[in-house]
Design a protein around this motif. Sequence first.
Motif, PDB file in Angstrom:
ATOM      1  N   LYS A   1       0.582 -15.103   0.862  1.00 11.33           N
ATOM      2  CA  LYS A   1       0.973 -14.308   1.930  1.00 11.33           C
ATOM      3  C   LYS A   1      -0.185 -12.992   1.933  1.00 11.33           C
ATOM      4  CE  LYS A   1       5.899 -14.912   1.501  1.00 11.33           C
ATOM      5  NZ  LYS A   1       7.365 -14.270   1.235  1.00 11.33           N
ATOM      6  N   PRO A   2      -1.275 -13.211   2.424  1.00  9.92           N
ATOM      7  CA  PRO A   2      -2.393 -12.286   2.508  1.00  9.92           C
ATOM      8  C   PRO A   2      -2.146 -11.324   3.724  1.00  9.92           C
ATOM      9  CG  PRO A   2      -3.234 -14.392   2.813  1.00  9.92           C
ATOM     10  CD  PRO A   2      -1.958 -14.581   2.735  1.00  9.92           C
ATOM     11  N   ARG A   3      -2.684 -10.042   3.663  1.00 14.55           N
ATOM     12  CA  ARG A   3      -2.551  -9.250   5.140  1.00 14.55           C
ATOM     13  C   ARG A   3      -3.569  -8.180   4.639  1.00 14.55           C
ATOM     14  NH1 ARG A   3       2.283  -7.380   2.230  1.00 14.55           N
ATOM     15  NH2 ARG A   3       2.253  -5.235   2.099  1.00 14.55           N
ATOM     16  N   VAL A   4      -4.112  -7.777   5.799  1.00 11.51           N
ATOM     17  CA  VAL A   4      -4.693  -6.331   5.749  1.00 11.51           C
ATOM     18  C   VAL A   4      -3.966  -5.277   6.239  1.00 11.51           C
ATOM     19  CG1 VAL A   4      -6.939  -7.667   5.690  1.00 11.51           C
ATOM     20  CG2 VAL A   4      -5.878  -6.830   7.985  1.00 11.51           C
ATOM     21  N   ASP A   5      -4.308  -4.098   5.677  1.00  7.73           N
ATOM     22  CA  ASP A   5      -3.401  -2.942   5.992  1.00  7.73           C
ATOM     23  C   ASP A   5      -4.377  -1.616   6.224  1.00  7.73           C
ATOM     24  OD1 ASP A   5      -1.451  -1.078   6.411  1.00  7.73           O
ATOM     25  OD2 ASP A   5      -0.476  -1.411   4.303  1.00  7.73           O
ATOM     26  N   PHE A   6      -4.283  -1.281   7.570  1.00 11.24           N
ATOM     27  CA  PHE A   6      -5.176   0.062   8.125  1.00 11.24           C
ATOM     28  C   PHE A   6      -4.228   1.154   8.283  1.00 11.24           C
ATOM     29  CE2 PHE A   6      -7.571  -3.609   9.607  1.00 11.24           C
ATOM     30  CZ  PHE A   6      -8.885  -3.335   9.231  1.00 11.24           C
ATOM     31  N   GLU A   7      -4.804   2.248   8.116  1.00 10.20           N
ATOM     32  CA  GLU A   7      -3.862   3.434   7.988  1.00 10.20           C
ATOM     33  C   GLU A   7      -3.471   3.957   9.228  1.00 10.20           C
ATOM     34  OE1 GLU A   7      -6.068   6.594   5.766  1.00 10.20           O
ATOM     35  OE2 GLU A   7      -5.835   5.526   3.691  1.00 10.20           O
ATOM     36  N   GLY A   8      -4.579   3.551  10.055  1.00  8.71           N
ATOM     37  CA  GLY A   8      -4.292   4.150  11.574  1.00  8.71           C
ATOM     38  C   GLY A   8      -3.360   2.917  12.447  1.00  8.71           C
TER      39      GLY A   8
ATOM     40  N   PHE B   1      -9.795  -0.053   4.388  1.00  7.10           N
ATOM     41  CA  PHE B   1      -8.485  -0.717   4.704  1.00  7.10           C
ATOM     42  C   PHE B   1      -8.124  -1.385   3.063  1.00  7.10           C
ATOM     43  CE2 PHE B   1     -11.681  -3.635   6.215  1.00  7.10           C
ATOM     44  CZ  PHE B   1     -11.152  -4.871   5.527  1.00  7.10           C
ATOM     45  N   ASP B   2      -6.819  -1.797   3.399  1.00  6.07           N
ATOM     46  CA  ASP B   2      -6.246  -2.695   1.946  1.00  6.07           C
ATOM     47  C   ASP B   2      -6.102  -3.947   2.206  1.00  6.07           C
ATOM     48  OD1 ASP B   2      -6.238  -0.099   0.409  1.00  6.07           O
ATOM     49  OD2 ASP B   2      -4.322   0.236   1.172  1.00  6.07           O
ATOM     50  N   PHE B   3      -6.583  -4.782   1.135  1.00  2.10           N
ATOM     51  CA  PHE B   3      -6.215  -6.321   1.288  1.00  2.10           C
ATOM     52  C   PHE B   3      -5.289  -6.746   0.318  1.00  2.10           C
ATOM     53  CE2 PHE B   3      -7.491 -10.563   0.074  1.00  2.10           C
ATOM     54  CZ  PHE B   3      -6.839 -11.248   0.991  1.00  2.10           C
ATOM     55  N   PHE B   4      -3.899  -7.189   0.765  1.00  2.16           N
ATOM     56  CA  PHE B   4      -2.900  -7.312  -0.242  1.00  2.16           C
ATOM     57  C   PHE B   4      -2.704  -9.092  -0.473  1.00  2.16           C
ATOM     58  CE2 PHE B   4      -1.513  -3.282   0.882  1.00  2.16           C
ATOM     59  CZ  PHE B   4      -0.912  -2.762  -0.355  1.00  2.16           C
ATOM     60  N   LEU B   5      -1.887  -9.257  -1.511  1.00  6.54           N
ATOM     61  CA  LEU B   5      -1.896 -10.688  -1.731  1.00  6.54           C
ATOM     62  C   LEU B   5      -0.668 -10.542  -2.599  1.00  6.54           C
ATOM     63  CD1 LEU B   5      -5.052 -11.856  -3.114  1.00  6.54           C
ATOM     64  CD2 LEU B   5      -4.246 -12.760  -1.060  1.00  6.54           C
ATOM     65  N   GLU B   6       0.414 -11.266  -2.277  1.00  6.85           N
ATOM     66  CA  GLU B   6       1.683 -11.452  -2.873  1.00  6.85           C
ATOM     67  C   GLU B   6       1.816 -12.651  -3.663  1.00  6.85           C
ATOM     68  OE1 GLU B   6       4.967 -10.706  -0.258  1.00  6.85           O
ATOM     69  OE2 GLU B   6       4.256  -8.713   0.380  1.00  6.85           O
ATOM     70  N   ASN B   7       2.861 -12.531  -4.493  1.00  9.61           N
ATOM     71  CA  ASN B   7       3.040 -13.894  -5.197  1.00  9.61           C
ATOM     72  C   ASN B   7       1.805 -14.337  -6.461  1.00  9.61           C
ATOM     73  OD1 ASN B   7       5.657 -13.889  -4.403  1.00  9.61           O
ATOM     74  ND2 ASN B   7       4.799 -15.097  -2.755  1.00  9.61           N
ATOM     75  N   PRO B   8       1.453 -13.703  -7.313  1.00  5.12           N
ATOM     76  CA  PRO B   8       1.772 -12.161  -7.707  1.00  5.12           C
ATOM     77  C   PRO B   8       1.003 -11.257  -6.829  1.00  5.12           C
ATOM     78  CG  PRO B   8       0.103 -12.882  -9.017  1.00  5.12           C
ATOM     79  CD  PRO B   8       0.275 -14.152  -8.236  1.00  5.12           C
ATOM     80  N   LEU B   9       1.477 -10.057  -7.170  1.00  4.27           N
ATOM     81  CA  LEU B   9       1.033  -8.819  -6.198  1.00  4.27           C
ATOM     82  C   LEU B   9      -0.610  -8.521  -6.526  1.00  4.27           C
ATOM     83  CD1 LEU B   9       3.951  -6.334  -6.242  1.00  4.27           C
ATOM     84  CD2 LEU B   9       3.102  -7.769  -4.320  1.00  4.27           C
TER      85      LEU B   9
END
Length: 812
Positions: free
Chosen positions: A60-67, A103-111
């Motif tokens: 479940k990758p995703r990118v997260d911007f502050e704006g 920006f942040d790049f997130f991965l889950e399972n594991p975090l």
Amino acid sequence: MERPTHRIKMKCFVFMAVLSFHLCLGDLRYSISEERRRGSTLGKIAQDLGMDTKTLSSRKPRVDFEGTKRYCDINHQTGELVVNERIDREALCGQKQSCAIHFDFFLENPLELHRVTLEIQDINDNAPKFKNEAIDIEIRESAIKGARFSLDEAYDPDLGTNSVHSYTLSNNEHFILSPKGADRGRLPEIVLENELDREKQDRLSLILTAYDGGSPQRTGSVVVNIRVLDANDNVPVFTQPVYEVSLHENVPVETVVFRVSASDADEGPNGEVTYEFSYLSIDSENLFTIDQKTGEIKVKGDIDFEESSSFELRIRAKDGAGQATSCTVLINVVDVNDNAPVIIIKSLNTPVRENLPSGSEIGIIYVQDKDSTSNGDIKCSIEQQVPLKLVPSVKNHFALVTTTELDRERQAEYNISLTATDGGAPPLFSSKTFHLSVADVNDNAPIFEKQLYSAHVAENNKPGSSVLSVTAKDTDWRQNGTVVYSLLSSDVNDAPVSSFLSINGDTGVIHSVRSFDYEQLKSFKLLVLARDNGSPPLSSNVTVSVFITDENDNAPQILYPSPDGNSFMTEMVPKAALAGSLVSKVIAVDADSGQNAWLTYHIIKASDPGLLTIGVHSGEIRTQRDLSESDSMKQNLIVSVRDNGQPSLSATCAMYLLVSDNLAEVPELKDMSHDESSTKLTFYLIIALVSVSTFFLTFIIIILAVRFCRRRKPRLLFDGAVAIPSAYLPPNYAEVEGAGTLRSTYNYDAYLTTGSRTSDFKFVRSYNEGTLTADLTLKKPQSAVDDLEGLDADMSDSLQPDLTGIRNHFMR
């Protein structure tokens, strides 16, 4: 497509040694040009992180911007960063030399969390532009050759070589472009090459063209209108070429920022100086104004440090003749603590398994504060006493970590309040509450309400009736807490327990399968298993003791005399018997136990009701008075034996007594079971003869038996003893040895059921005060009497302990 600069600086922070997984934090940096088309690739982030693209989607990758804008996104199939929105460096960063998007790049399972920096490179996408469509200049005709005149500069939002690089002037006979003024960073200047003559030509129109250094090169032009006037010898001069001031954000509108000042040595209109902005960006134009006469720069909009931390204003001072000069005002915006922290839950694993090890990370909290320096220093904490804590991570990120193992049975959910405080003076804070659920794990076995169950079941119960109910509780949830009951396999009297009882798997109610018989089975035990529906299932068991209670379902059974009426035996009663003498005894037993086996004896019919009585509890038949000559020789009794059950059951028997001292005195002995009114004398004589013969043979047999038993197991026979023929002994009864009592009393044998050792049957004490004396017994041959006396003397010492024990037993 440009290749990203793969400069990956991995920094892994291990929060705790017992963490089941780690949050790896690293910096990825890519460099791209602005104005890339939508969907174009920015970089292969999955490859750069060493990840397998086949498993990328499951994490479940995703990118997260502050704006609010998402400038790029992740392709789940290829692991590439692609352009999602138009990226305009000038709109993002203005005139800043460095422009980057974070920006942040997130991965889950594991975090996993990675900080990505996207450097935006400038391209030549803007042409030089002049503020006004025309430049108006007034030059006196007295101007000498070589006089210089400043023109408006062109503005290009691009940076470096892509900004304004040079100027050119259209061909004319009077002016040329100054080489110095044509250089980058200087105001363009025109130089008078041939003197002017207002009378010949009072107006000139020239084209000034600005060039940037980009490729392809872009240009912008403006018309320069020159009006020839009389002489203007001086141009305005600022006190300094560059002014630098500080301005706090959020200052009120109309606040004076700074006041520029320029002077002109000319007099009159030629020395009057006016001020204006040479060029302003759209943002600056909406924020600042300048007074044309005083040179005061004022605020007309909201100054926000978070939007822009500095401004560069170009101010031009112009005299009445059009001569102008310029200066630069640099405004540095001072940050004010005007932004409270904002708590953002970037990742949260809910519900959380209750058996998760202590120190496991279940979420990522991000606190955003747009302020800078100490105003942006964040502290975040959990307000309640919960088994969680926050561990600081990469800038303003906190890992939510368990401090102990969670237990859903103690608390199934938490409302967690977070508070974030910045380092400003005074500090600002914000709070956020979120809900955390605990997922159930099958970690509790069913527990019975009692450690031991017991049930009492009346015999002769109806099959299928309820015996008792067992209850086990499981504190787990849903199927983990659903309890199913069953009986553990075991044997009862060589038969499976399932042939006796069954249990309802859902309710725990135990039912009987058959009807119980107390005389065959008095108690038994079984194990009940309670199992939950978890995976794997957990179970516990409990012992259930089942006691069968006796019911009065057995009537008394008379052992002597035989109740079937086939016995022709009669009891001989001496004529000299006194009141209270023992005549005979009715012996009966009851297969039941307890009070259901307590027997009472009653005479329900007698030939002479006042002559004989029976012991209510002993069954002993005694005389109530002395016998007389007038009493009938033949006495018939019907005795009823009743138990003490509810309702009471009974049995009856007939007893025949003959009052006589000797059989020889009864020549007319007849069968008492027949009617005395019979007139057939011959029949009576035959019966009398048979009776005398039978009595004589019986007596001889008794004498022989006594002698035979002397060496084996002697038995005391006293006068007046009642002998029970073996024909009266039921096949399922056993003889109880040692039935003798005290001397000079009486002796009889008692017969009980084979299971009577565990019953509540009690022997009733026998009273011997009125027993027949030796001289009143039936007549026997003298030799037999001598043998009995000798036997009595020989056995008195050896049998004394046994007789004492038996006496004590009867006394109870």
